[in-house]
Design a protein around this motif. Structure first.
Motif, mmCIF file in Angstrom:
data_model
loop_
_atom_site.group_PDB
_atom_site.id
_atom_site.type_symbol
_atom_site.label_atom_id
_atom_site.label_comp_id
_atom_site.label_asym_id
_atom_site.label_seq_id
_atom_site.Cartn_x
_atom_site.Cartn_y
_atom_site.Cartn_z
ATOM 1 N N ARG A 86 -63.089 78.924 13.072
ATOM 2 C CA ARG A 86 -63.222 80.177 12.250
ATOM 3 C C ARG A 86 -62.513 81.389 12.788
ATOM 4 N NH1 ARG A 86 -68.065 80.972 14.158
ATOM 5 N NH2 ARG A 86 -68.990 79.589 12.672
ATOM 6 N N GLU A 87 -62.071 81.303 14.062
ATOM 7 C CA GLU A 87 -61.185 82.228 14.651
ATOM 8 C C GLU A 87 -59.749 81.809 14.395
ATOM 9 O OE1 GLU A 87 -60.147 85.793 16.545
ATOM 10 O OE2 GLU A 87 -62.275 84.968 16.615
ATOM 11 N N ALA A 88 -59.395 80.717 14.079
ATOM 12 C CA ALA A 88 -57.993 80.304 13.544
ATOM 13 C C ALA A 88 -57.663 80.623 12.300
ATOM 14 C CB ALA A 88 -57.872 78.699 13.857
ATOM 15 N N ARG A 89 -58.627 80.623 11.346
ATOM 16 C CA ARG A 89 -58.438 81.203 10.008
ATOM 17 C C ARG A 89 -57.678 82.371 10.011
ATOM 18 N NH1 ARG A 89 -63.875 78.853 9.324
ATOM 19 N NH2 ARG A 89 -63.606 76.691 8.511
ATOM 20 N N TRP A 90 -58.012 83.390 10.976
ATOM 21 C CA TRP A 90 -57.547 84.722 10.953
ATOM 22 C C TRP A 90 -56.044 84.890 11.633
ATOM 23 C CZ3 TRP A 90 -59.814 88.064 8.014
ATOM 24 C CH2 TRP A 90 -60.951 87.874 7.587
ATOM 25 N N CYS A 91 -55.709 83.494 12.121
ATOM 26 C CA CYS A 91 -54.234 83.533 12.764
ATOM 27 C C CYS A 91 -53.153 83.020 11.904
ATOM 28 C CB CYS A 91 -54.455 83.071 14.061
ATOM 29 S SG CYS A 91 -55.435 83.652 15.303
ATOM 30 N N GLU A 114 -56.566 67.118 15.601
ATOM 31 C CA GLU A 114 -56.772 66.814 14.250
ATOM 32 C C GLU A 114 -57.862 67.408 13.412
ATOM 33 O OE1 GLU A 114 -56.926 62.775 14.076
ATOM 34 O OE2 GLU A 114 -55.457 62.279 15.434
ATOM 35 N N ARG A 115 -59.187 67.659 14.055
ATOM 36 C CA ARG A 115 -60.047 67.979 13.598
ATOM 37 C C ARG A 115 -60.099 69.588 13.434
ATOM 38 N NH1 ARG A 115 -63.738 66.027 18.432
ATOM 39 N NH2 ARG A 115 -65.350 67.620 17.629
ATOM 40 N N LEU A 116 -59.514 70.378 14.367
ATOM 41 C CA LEU A 116 -59.113 71.743 14.231
ATOM 42 C C LEU A 116 -58.153 72.060 13.075
ATOM 43 C CD1 LEU A 116 -59.767 74.426 15.235
ATOM 44 C CD2 LEU A 116 -57.925 74.347 16.911
ATOM 45 N N LEU A 117 -57.304 71.354 13.038
ATOM 46 C CA LEU A 117 -56.284 71.258 11.794
ATOM 47 C C LEU A 117 -57.010 71.162 10.396
ATOM 48 C CD1 LEU A 117 -53.230 71.276 10.877
ATOM 49 C CD2 LEU A 117 -53.464 68.952 10.904
ATOM 50 N N ARG A 118 -57.892 70.239 10.510
ATOM 51 C CA ARG A 118 -58.547 69.898 9.156
ATOM 52 C C ARG A 118 -59.330 70.937 8.857
ATOM 53 N NH1 ARG A 118 -60.628 65.243 10.727
ATOM 54 N NH2 ARG A 118 -58.755 64.042 10.244
ATOM 55 N N ALA A 119 -60.200 71.626 10.075
ATOM 56 C CA ALA A 119 -61.241 72.500 9.717
ATOM 57 C C ALA A 119 -60.660 73.799 9.274
ATOM 58 C CB ALA A 119 -62.185 72.743 10.899
ATOM 59 N N SER A 120 -59.461 74.370 9.914
ATOM 60 C CA SER A 120 -58.902 75.657 9.861
ATOM 61 C C SER A 120 -57.793 75.559 8.534
ATOM 62 C CB SER A 120 -58.635 76.173 11.363
ATOM 63 O OG SER A 120 -57.330 75.179 11.330
ATOM 64 N N GLN A 121 -57.099 74.474 8.502
ATOM 65 C CA GLN A 121 -55.982 74.656 7.586
ATOM 66 C C GLN A 121 -54.915 75.492 7.714
ATOM 67 O OE1 GLN A 121 -55.261 72.441 4.861
ATOM 68 N NE2 GLN A 121 -56.990 71.326 5.690
ATOM 69 N N ARG A 122 -54.816 75.616 9.457
ATOM 70 C CA ARG A 122 -53.633 76.442 9.891
ATOM 71 C C ARG A 122 -52.867 75.734 10.576
ATOM 72 N NH1 ARG A 122 -52.952 79.242 7.159
ATOM 73 N NH2 ARG A 122 -51.854 80.699 8.388
ATOM 74 N N TRP A 268 -48.615 59.450 18.076
ATOM 75 C CA TRP A 268 -47.764 58.463 18.529
ATOM 76 C C TRP A 268 -46.423 59.211 19.494
ATOM 77 C CZ3 TRP A 268 -46.855 55.145 13.490
ATOM 78 C CH2 TRP A 268 -47.947 54.389 13.431
ATOM 79 N N SER A 269 -46.345 60.690 19.218
ATOM 80 C CA SER A 269 -45.245 61.413 19.703
ATOM 81 C C SER A 269 -45.395 61.717 21.156
ATOM 82 C CB SER A 269 -45.092 62.825 18.917
ATOM 83 O OG SER A 269 -44.209 63.533 19.676
ATOM 84 N N THR A 270 -44.451 62.008 22.151
ATOM 85 C CA THR A 270 -44.859 62.058 23.316
ATOM 86 C C THR A 270 -44.350 63.473 23.651
ATOM 87 O OG1 THR A 270 -42.487 61.111 23.569
ATOM 88 C CG2 THR A 270 -44.288 59.743 24.048
ATOM 89 N N GLY A 271 -43.823 64.092 22.654
ATOM 90 C CA GLY A 271 -43.584 65.682 23.107
ATOM 91 C C GLY A 271 -44.425 66.646 22.104
ATOM 92 N N ASP A 272 -44.014 67.883 21.997
ATOM 93 C CA ASP A 272 -44.840 68.707 21.130
ATOM 94 C C ASP A 272 -44.694 68.514 19.759
ATOM 95 O OD1 ASP A 272 -45.140 69.896 23.668
ATOM 96 O OD2 ASP A 272 -44.439 71.922 23.254
ATOM 97 N N VAL A 273 -45.698 68.879 19.113
ATOM 98 C CA VAL A 273 -45.859 68.433 17.708
ATOM 99 C C VAL A 273 -46.361 69.750 16.935
ATOM 100 C CG1 VAL A 273 -46.594 67.120 15.645
ATOM 101 C CG2 VAL A 273 -45.949 66.031 18.159
ATOM 102 N N LEU A 274 -45.761 70.453 15.923
ATOM 103 C CA LEU A 274 -46.475 71.157 15.097
ATOM 104 C C LEU A 274 -46.563 70.527 13.787
ATOM 105 C CD1 LEU A 274 -46.978 74.355 14.463
ATOM 106 C CD2 LEU A 274 -44.468 74.419 13.697
ATOM 107 N N VAL A 275 -48.019 70.591 13.435
ATOM 108 C CA VAL A 275 -48.257 70.286 12.144
ATOM 109 C C VAL A 275 -48.630 71.132 11.116
ATOM 110 C CG1 VAL A 275 -50.111 68.729 10.920
ATOM 111 C CG2 VAL A 275 -49.345 68.099 13.285
ATOM 112 N N VAL A 276 -47.869 71.310 9.991
ATOM 113 C CA VAL A 276 -48.406 72.254 9.305
ATOM 114 C C VAL A 276 -48.515 71.884 7.606
ATOM 115 C CG1 VAL A 276 -46.999 74.449 7.845
ATOM 116 C CG2 VAL A 276 -46.245 73.401 10.112
ATOM 117 N N PRO A 277 -50.076 72.297 7.474
ATOM 118 C CA PRO A 277 -50.597 72.018 6.005
ATOM 119 C C PRO A 277 -49.686 72.550 4.957
ATOM 120 C CG PRO A 277 -52.263 72.966 7.482
ATOM 121 C CD PRO A 277 -51.022 73.181 8.055
#
Length: 294
Positions: A86-91, A114-122, A268-277
């Motif tokens: 809910r907070e993420a949707r405003w960011c 993954e769950r936060l990504l799916r729930a917020s779509q941010r 699988w990645s061992t570094g930072d990952v930015l997932v963008v819907p």
């Protein structure tokens, strides 16, 4: 995303969780963004830390003084996934650590990020590395040669203007197995494989043109095989600090049954990952959207 105005950092106040806050603060300082810091126990699983409110307040004061940025403490310390979403949707960006959930339920629900990504779509940045002064040095962008990838490339360039950018695409000749089954000659199959690679190179050049303002530091490379696996391998090979990958909007059940390149990259990645819907860039960056459709 090219104009990040607010960032949500989710931390469990552990040593790794505080590194996540530092990474978020570095990005906020670079973009002049407001940083919101929220407490959540590892994997969003209770019980909550009884001293979370006090610890979070101290972290906010320290980060504000160290980075010279505006910091807001999220008072809700229940640490529930729904509250974070809910907070993420405003960011404009969510930053979370890579604390794995090893419960049986995680096999079906997915990991916390993954769950936060799916729930917020941010856009969600999953941190695994220590935050370095000056941001990211090299960003690898996994592209799948569709229209949305143009915006993804621009997003990566704007995310850290000092970073070197590499575009990477792994192709799998979908019909090669059928050709072998039909007893097509090895020469014909080889020609088909080269044609697929040539088409991929042409599309990569098309994507590079989307970032013409920074073409002097955008390079591209092509691999062959599973896109998620090859992207993770390429990140290790090139030493990229950050891997950027887009994700189509699909349900949790569809991701579980069919798999998702973005989520497999995340695992699988061992570094930072930015997932963008997909679609996020267009909503929050009109200029980028116009360039992508021009």
């Amino acid at each position: 995303m090219s104009n990040i105005q607010s960032i949500l950092a989710v931390t469990d106040l552990s040593a790794h969780g505080l590194r996540t806050v530092v990474r978020a603060a570095s990005i906020a300082a670079a973009h002049g963004a407001l940083l919101k810091i929220m407490y959540a126990p590892a994997a969003f699983a209770g019980p909550a830390n009884a001293d979370a409110a006090g610890g979070l307040g101290a972290v906010c004061l320290e980060v504000a003084e160290r980075f010279g940025i505006l910091v807001k403490k999220i008072d809700d310390t229940r640490g529930l996934l729904d509250d974070a979403a809910r907070e993420a949707r405003w960011c404009d960006l969510v930053v979370i650590g890579d604390e794995p959930d090893r419960s049986l339920g995680a096999f079906f629900r997915g990991q916390p990020a993954e769950r936060l990504l799916r729930a917020s779509q941010r856009p969600v940045l999953v941190t695994r590395l220590h935050a370095q002064a000056g941001g990211y040095a090299r960003i690898l962008v996994a592209v799948d040669l569709i229209e949305e990838s143009r915006s993804l490339v621009d997003l990566a360039c704007d995310f850290d203007e000092q970073a070197d950018i590499e575009l990477f695409h792994a192709f799998t000749p979908m019909h090669e197995g059928k050709l072998r089954y039909a007893d097509v000659s090895a020469h014909a199959i080889d020609a088909y494989r080269h044609a697929c690679a040539r088409q991929a190179r042409e599309r990569m050049l098309w994507l590079s043109d989307a970032s013409n303002a920074r073409r002097n530091r955008v390079v591209s490379s092509i691999g062959r095989g599973d896109p998620a696996r090859q992207a993770a391998v390429q990140q290790q090979y090139t030493g990229a600090d950050l891997l950027v990958v887009g994700k189509r909007r699909r349900s949790a059940l569809t991701d579980f049954l069919l798999g998702s390149v973005a989520l497999r990259v995340l695992r699988w990645s061992t570094g930072d990952v930015l997932v963008v819907p997909h679609g996020t860039q267009a909503r929050h960056s009109p200029a980028i959207a116009q360039r992508g459709t021009a």
